[in-house]
Design a protein around this motif. Structure first.
Motif, PDB file in Angstrom:
ATOM      1  N   TRP A   1       8.895  -0.047   8.378  1.00  0.00           N
ATOM      2  CA  TRP A   1       9.249  -1.355   7.847  1.00  0.00           C
ATOM      3  C   TRP A   1       8.887  -1.409   6.372  1.00  0.00           C
ATOM      4  O   TRP A   1       7.800  -0.978   5.968  1.00  0.00           O
ATOM      5  N   TYR A   2       9.790  -1.959   5.614  1.00  0.00           N
ATOM      6  CA  TYR A   2       9.589  -2.231   4.202  1.00  0.00           C
ATOM      7  C   TYR A   2       9.840  -3.711   3.978  1.00  0.00           C
ATOM      8  O   TYR A   2      10.450  -4.376   4.819  1.00  0.00           O
ATOM      9  N   ARG A   3       9.370  -4.212   2.847  1.00  0.00           N
ATOM     10  CA  ARG A   3       9.659  -5.606   2.520  1.00  0.00           C
ATOM     11  C   ARG A   3       9.909  -5.749   1.034  1.00  0.00           C
ATOM     12  O   ARG A   3       9.431  -4.961   0.224  1.00  0.00           O
TER      13      ARG A   3
ATOM     14  N   VAL B   1      11.873 -10.436   2.522  1.00  0.00           N
ATOM     15  CA  VAL B   1      12.872  -9.894   3.429  1.00  0.00           C
ATOM     16  C   VAL B   1      12.329  -8.561   3.938  1.00  0.00           C
ATOM     17  O   VAL B   1      11.937  -7.704   3.137  1.00  0.00           O
ATOM     18  N   TYR B   2      12.274  -8.419   5.237  1.00  0.00           N
ATOM     19  CA  TYR B   2      11.741  -7.214   5.856  1.00  0.00           C
ATOM     20  C   TYR B   2      12.902  -6.320   6.310  1.00  0.00           C
ATOM     21  O   TYR B   2      13.803  -6.779   7.015  1.00  0.00           O
ATOM     22  N   TYR B   3      12.828  -5.064   5.903  1.00  0.00           N
ATOM     23  CA  TYR B   3      13.870  -4.093   6.212  1.00  0.00           C
ATOM     24  C   TYR B   3      13.330  -2.992   7.112  1.00  0.00           C
ATOM     25  O   TYR B   3      12.236  -2.466   6.891  1.00  0.00           O
TER      26      TYR B   3
ATOM     27  N   ASN C   1       0.897   4.599   9.504  1.00  0.00           N
ATOM     28  CA  ASN C   1       0.352   4.423   8.173  1.00  0.00           C
ATOM     29  C   ASN C   1       0.723   3.018   7.719  1.00  0.00           C
ATOM     30  O   ASN C   1       1.846   2.558   7.958  1.00  0.00           O
ATOM     31  N   TYR C   2      -0.231   2.343   7.077  1.00  0.00           N
ATOM     32  CA  TYR C   2      -0.027   0.955   6.684  1.00  0.00           C
ATOM     33  C   TYR C   2      -0.327   0.751   5.199  1.00  0.00           C
ATOM     34  O   TYR C   2      -1.190   1.421   4.632  1.00  0.00           O
ATOM     35  N   ALA C   3       0.357  -0.216   4.628  1.00  0.00           N
ATOM     36  CA  ALA C   3      -0.022  -0.662   3.295  1.00  0.00           C
ATOM     37  C   ALA C   3      -1.381  -1.335   3.384  1.00  0.00           C
ATOM     38  O   ALA C   3      -1.702  -1.978   4.392  1.00  0.00           O
TER      39      ALA C   3
ATOM     40  N   LEU D   1       6.629  -0.343   0.954  1.00  0.00           N
ATOM     41  CA  LEU D   1       6.349   0.072   2.315  1.00  0.00           C
ATOM     42  C   LEU D   1       5.342  -0.872   2.960  1.00  0.00           C
ATOM     43  O   LEU D   1       4.323  -1.221   2.356  1.00  0.00           O
ATOM     44  N   VAL D   2       5.622  -1.263   4.189  1.00  0.00           N
ATOM     45  CA  VAL D   2       4.683  -2.063   4.968  1.00  0.00           C
ATOM     46  C   VAL D   2       3.960  -1.187   5.977  1.00  0.00           C
ATOM     47  O   VAL D   2       2.732  -1.159   6.033  1.00  0.00           O
TER      48      VAL D   2
END
Length: 121
Positions: free
Chosen positions: A36-38, A92-94, A58-60, A47-48
């Motif tokens: 997921w990205y935002r 907006v989450y992609y 892996n997380y931001a 990157l989220v």
């Protein structure tokens, strides 16, 4: 063709929770990392969270401890559980997936159309 379709966005108050889903479909031979990205208004896409095909995550730093990414490999679906939401999570989450199309040997990056998440204070 490969399609990634997101769902689950919406409006929530600060401190609330949302769960995003993204289902991949089409001529997919295999799917590697999904994530997921935002993108917030006026900012670059970031990157989220990302999860490998074997479950490594892996997380931001800004979401670590609040968001959780998971996936269902059988259904080519990735989820993002978002807890303790903050107004700064508004974006907006992609959904993104790296997959190999049937008939190809190479990974290609695919994107969903995006889903709006708005967190009110």
């Amino acid at each position: 063709q490969v399609q990634l379709v997101e769902s689950g966005g919406g409006l929530v108050q600060a401190g609330g929770s949302l769960r995003l889903s993204c289902a991949a479909s089409g001529s997919i031979r295999s799917m590697n990392a999904m994530g997921w990205y935002r993108q917030a208004a006026g900012k670059q896409r970031e990157l989220v969270a990302v999860i490998s095909s074997d479950g490594r995550t892996n997380y931001a730093g800004s979401v670590k401890g609040r968001f959780s990414i998971s996936r269902d490999n059988a259904n080519l679906t990735v989820y993002l559980q978002m807890n303790s939401l903050k107004p700064e999570d508004t974006a907006v989450y992609y959904c993104n997936g790296e997959g190999v199309v049937i008939g190809s040997l190479f990974y290609k990056s695919f994107w969903g159309q995006g889903t709006q998440v708005t967190v009110s204070s």
